[in-house]
Design an enzyme around this catalytic site. Structure first.
Site, mmCIF file in Angstrom:
data_model
loop_
_atom_site.group_PDB
_atom_site.id
_atom_site.type_symbol
_atom_site.label_atom_id
_atom_site.label_comp_id
_atom_site.label_asym_id
_atom_site.label_seq_id
_atom_site.Cartn_x
_atom_site.Cartn_y
_atom_site.Cartn_z
ATOM 1 N N GLN A 171 0.825 -1.199 0.000
ATOM 2 C CA GLN A 171 0.000 0.000 0.000
ATOM 3 C C GLN A 171 0.867 1.259 0.000
ATOM 4 O O GLN A 171 1.990 1.264 0.487
ATOM 5 C CB GLN A 171 -0.938 -0.007 1.213
ATOM 6 N N ALA A 185 -4.158 2.921 -8.000
ATOM 7 C CA ALA A 185 -4.440 3.784 -9.153
ATOM 8 C C ALA A 185 -4.112 3.065 -10.459
ATOM 9 O O ALA A 185 -4.861 3.158 -11.440
ATOM 10 C CB ALA A 185 -3.639 5.079 -9.046
ATOM 11 N N GLU A 193 -23.474 1.159 -3.584
ATOM 12 C CA GLU A 193 -24.260 2.056 -2.733
ATOM 13 C C GLU A 193 -23.438 2.629 -1.581
ATOM 14 O O GLU A 193 -23.802 3.630 -1.002
ATOM 15 C CB GLU A 193 -25.481 1.303 -2.177
#
Length: 413
Positions: free
Chosen positions: A236, A242, A269
């Protein structure tokens, strides 16, 4: 009473924070097994150990869940210095092994030597599916490192078993994660691997992945929805998220049947905040060269041309295109100019005000069916002054996020 308190105090010594107790590793070399520097821990363990994320019944608890770096073969061991039943006959400890076995597939080993022997087979592991994209990342320690992004599906030989091991990471790093029905052929899987050398051979380590579900859109289109995305903790902060999202976006842009791409790392959602920021960055990067998003067009407001071009060329839906417009307009706006800053602020707040407008429409409906005292309580919740204050807070948060994206774009230029 003192005896009860004393017993409770002693029992409390047998409680362990499961986020600390669980040790995870991606193992490339035998020496990694004993190297604390290669260990990482979960962000979450509540799905197995409850909201308190506590295991009861052990002192010095360590739950080892190690993976070979490529194939993700498992070592699973539970270690502790003492167990509560050794002191209190009538108290039962938590079934740690049973809880972990709920999520890890069969085929793991509990023997460290057997696990180390599996490392010899890692040279046989090759990435699944088709290569979509390769890129390099500079490391001060290792120099130029090469990464590959592959697209796989459930028909790839051996992939289903590999995916069952891979998705166990979701439980530890996505708060509301759940396993998917990988047998459904509408799932696409995108995998990131690092190429590395070991004893003169090229091997591959698992870096992260994304799952995408292809929904049907009448009459002959599909809408890929990002379901889950995870870059494993050792990787990370290096830009892999990306790279993965951009590669996935470009892949679907090449397919005529795709209408647009939606979703987030916890479902469409409820995408996570980090995913939204990542998505904004990638979409702005993709859109900034489109004619409809040119600087002179931004001052004219969000337009139908922007919606059309973003959708046709990049499969970006209207909602996401609007955020891209706001970010690019902020970048192009001199915020020290009071009038330009005011115009921009009103433009963003106009979108943010949508939920408040909805509340006002609901209030109008309530007036027709609620008793006066009920209406007063609801009106209190929708106080105009409060709305303005919340709107201003929302605006400041949004702009701060946008500025970070603009800074990241500038750093990558």
């Amino acid at each position: 009473m003192a005896g009860v308190n004393s017993t409770e105090k002693k029992l409390a010594e047998y409680k362990c924070d499961t986020n600390e107790a669980i040790s995870l590793k991606l193992v490339r070399f035998p020496e990694d097994v004993e190297d604390d520097g290669t260990t990482f821990h979960p962000e979450y363990s509540h799905q197995l150990f409850g909201d308190d994320e506590v295991a009861f019944g052990y002192k010095g608890l360590e739950i080892q869940l190690f993976y070979t770096a490529g194939n993700l073969s498992n070592l699973f061991k539970v270690k502790y210095s003492s167990k509560v039943t050794e002191v209190f006959d009538c108290v039962e400890p938590d079934d740690i092994e049973g809880k972990i076995r709920e999520i890890i597939p069969a085929g793991f080993t509990c023997n460290t030597d057997d696990f180390i022997s599996l490392l010899e087979k890692e040279a046989n592991f090759k990435p699944f599916g088709n290569l979509l994209h390769s890129y390099t990342v500079h490391s001060e320690e290792a120099g130029e490192l090469t990464y590959q992004i592959h697209k796989a599906d459930i028909t790839c030989p051996g992939f289903q078993e590999y995916h069952e091991r891979l998705q166990t990471f979701l439980m530890w790093f996505i708060e509301t994660a759940s396993f998917i029905d990988a047998d459904d052929d509408r799932w696409d899987f995108f995998l990131v691997f690092e190429k590395y050398n070991k004893d003169g051979e090229t091997l591959y380590a698992t870096v992260g992945y994304m799952t995408v579900y292809n929904y049907y859109v009448y009459p002959d289109k599909t809408r890929p929805r990002v379901s889950q995305m995870l870059i494993l903790p050792p990787f990370q902060g290096e830009g892999h998220g990306a790279q993965l999202l951009e590669a996935v976006h470009r892949f679907y842009c090449s397919l005529p049947k795709v209408q647009d791409i939606t979703g987030g790392s916890r479902g469409a959602e409820d995408p996570s905040e980090n995913y939204v920021k990542l998505r904004d960055y990638v979409l702005v990067k993709l859109c900034q060269g489109l004619p409809s998003f040119a600087a002179d067009k931004l001052y004219l407001g969000f337009s139908a041309d922007m919606v059309k071009e973003a959708q046709e060329k990049l499969k970006i839906n209207k909602k996401h295109a609007r955020r891209v417009y706001e970010i690019l307009r902020l970048r192009a706006t001199d915020m020290s100019d009071e009038e330009k800053a005011r115009e921009y602020r009103l433009e963003v707040k106009k979108r943010l005000f949508g939920p408040y407008r909805k509340n006002q429409r609901e209030l109008a409906k309530m007036r027709k069916c609620l008793r006066p005292e009920e209406l007063v309580s609801h009106m209190g919740q929708m106080d105009t002054q409060t709305q303005h204050e919340e709107l201003e807070k929302s605006y400041q948060v949004v702009v701060e996020d946008y500025r970070r994206i603009i800074e990241r774009l500038a750093a990558q230029a």
